[in-house]
Design a protein around this motif. Structure first.
Motif, PDB file in Angstrom:
ATOM      1  N   ARG A   1       0.848  -1.196   0.000  1.00  0.00           N
ATOM      2  CA  ARG A   1       0.000   0.000   0.000  1.00  0.00           C
ATOM      3  C   ARG A   1       0.881   1.243   0.000  1.00  0.00           C
ATOM      4  O   ARG A   1       2.005   1.218   0.516  1.00  0.00           O
ATOM      5  N   ASN A   2       0.341   2.326  -0.530  1.00  0.00           N
ATOM      6  CA  ASN A   2       1.034   3.606  -0.427  1.00  0.00           C
ATOM      7  C   ASN A   2       1.089   4.000   1.046  1.00  0.00           C
ATOM      8  O   ASN A   2       0.125   3.801   1.784  1.00  0.00           O
ATOM      9  N   VAL A   3       2.208   4.564   1.431  1.00  0.00           N
ATOM     10  CA  VAL A   3       2.385   4.986   2.808  1.00  0.00           C
ATOM     11  C   VAL A   3       1.910   6.432   2.926  1.00  0.00           C
ATOM     12  O   VAL A   3       2.278   7.290   2.119  1.00  0.00           O
ATOM     13  N   ASP A   4       1.094   6.689   3.936  1.00  0.00           N
ATOM     14  CA  ASP A   4       0.612   8.037   4.201  1.00  0.00           C
ATOM     15  C   ASP A   4       1.818   8.975   4.335  1.00  0.00           C
ATOM     16  O   ASP A   4       2.775   8.644   5.044  1.00  0.00           O
ATOM     17  N   PRO A   5       1.800  10.124   3.677  1.00  0.00           N
ATOM     18  CA  PRO A   5       2.947  11.042   3.733  1.00  0.00           C
ATOM     19  C   PRO A   5       3.326  11.480   5.149  1.00  0.00           C
ATOM     20  O   PRO A   5       4.516  11.645   5.448  1.00  0.00           O
ATOM     21  N   LEU A   6       2.353  11.641   6.024  1.00  0.00           N
ATOM     22  CA  LEU A   6       2.673  12.016   7.408  1.00  0.00           C
ATOM     23  C   LEU A   6       3.376  10.874   8.140  1.00  0.00           C
ATOM     24  O   LEU A   6       4.313  11.104   8.923  1.00  0.00           O
ATOM     25  N   LEU A   7       2.920   9.640   7.896  1.00  0.00           N
ATOM     26  CA  LEU A   7       3.604   8.481   8.476  1.00  0.00           C
ATOM     27  C   LEU A   7       5.016   8.376   7.914  1.00  0.00           C
ATOM     28  O   LEU A   7       5.965   8.118   8.650  1.00  0.00           O
ATOM     29  N   GLU A   8       5.153   8.615   6.630  1.00  0.00           N
ATOM     30  CA  GLU A   8       6.476   8.581   5.980  1.00  0.00           C
ATOM     31  C   GLU A   8       7.423   9.577   6.662  1.00  0.00           C
ATOM     32  O   GLU A   8       8.590   9.248   6.934  1.00  0.00           O
ATOM     33  N   GLU A   9       6.941  10.763   6.965  1.00  0.00           N
ATOM     34  CA  GLU A   9       7.755  11.777   7.649  1.00  0.00           C
ATOM     35  C   GLU A   9       8.177  11.301   9.029  1.00  0.00           C
ATOM     36  O   GLU A   9       9.332  11.489   9.441  1.00  0.00           O
ATOM     37  N   ARG A  10       7.250  10.698   9.746  1.00  0.00           N
ATOM     38  CA  ARG A  10       7.580  10.209  11.097  1.00  0.00           C
ATOM     39  C   ARG A  10       8.585   9.052  11.038  1.00  0.00           C
ATOM     40  O   ARG A  10       9.479   8.968  11.884  1.00  0.00           O
TER      41      ARG A  10
END
Length: 172
Positions: free
Chosen positions: A118-127
């Motif tokens: 799945r695509n990773v949520d951009p906010l999760l990616e930042e964390r």
């Protein structure tokens, strides 16, 4: 390694973790050359060099829940507990990760997304970027990717009767 040495290693592992290794024994007996190549892969499936132990096991348990529905997950629960991962962390992983501390919840969600393609949520990616360096992210990718190998081989060989929902036990 000889065939007999591989069989001994499989038997020892089976007894230690109360895990049925018949599918790997059949692999060995049916294709010794293929099994030898697989045996060379196996250390990669438990490689950990840069990831903290808790992050490694949260990643492994998250990915295993995507790849497997029982026996292999139970094996990984036993191995995580043997590695001194807190029982509450293991239980939280098995309950979807919502009870994990925030940093581990992010790891759980990230590993699950990676395992599910799945695509990773951009906010999760930042964390995740804030939490893991490049070497750790590579290692997490290896951890997640290799989690599916064993259940995939097992299913392809027709051992799906062993891949069924089981009640996870927490005695190491």
């Amino acid at each position: 390694m000889t065939k007999e040495q591989h069989l001994q290693e499989l038997d020892t592992f089976s007894r230690r973790y109360r895990y049925d290794m018949d599918y790997l024994k059949e692999f060995l007996l049916s294709s010794p050359e293929g099994f030898e190549k697989f045996a060379n892969f196996r250390p990669l499936s438990y490689h950990r060099e840069f990831l903290p132990l808790d992050i490694y096991w949260v990643s492994k348990l998250a990915a295993m829940q995507v790849a497997d529905c029982g026996e292999c997950l139970q094996l990984n629960v036993r191995m995580a507990l043997e590695a001194d991962i807190d029982k509450s962390v293991v239980q939280a992983c098995l309950q979807g990760g919502s009870r994990l501390p925030e940093n581990l919840k992010d790891i759980f969600d990230f590993a699950t997304a990676v395992a599910c393609y799945r695509n990773v949520d951009p906010l999760l990616e930042e964390r995740i970027d804030a939490q893991l360096n490049k070497r750790q992210r590579i290692e997490l990718g290896v951890c997640v990717a290799t989690a599916s190998v064993y259940p995939t081989i097992k299913r392809a060989m027709g051992f799906t009767q062993r891949c069924s929902l089981v009640e996870i036990e927490f005695a190491a």
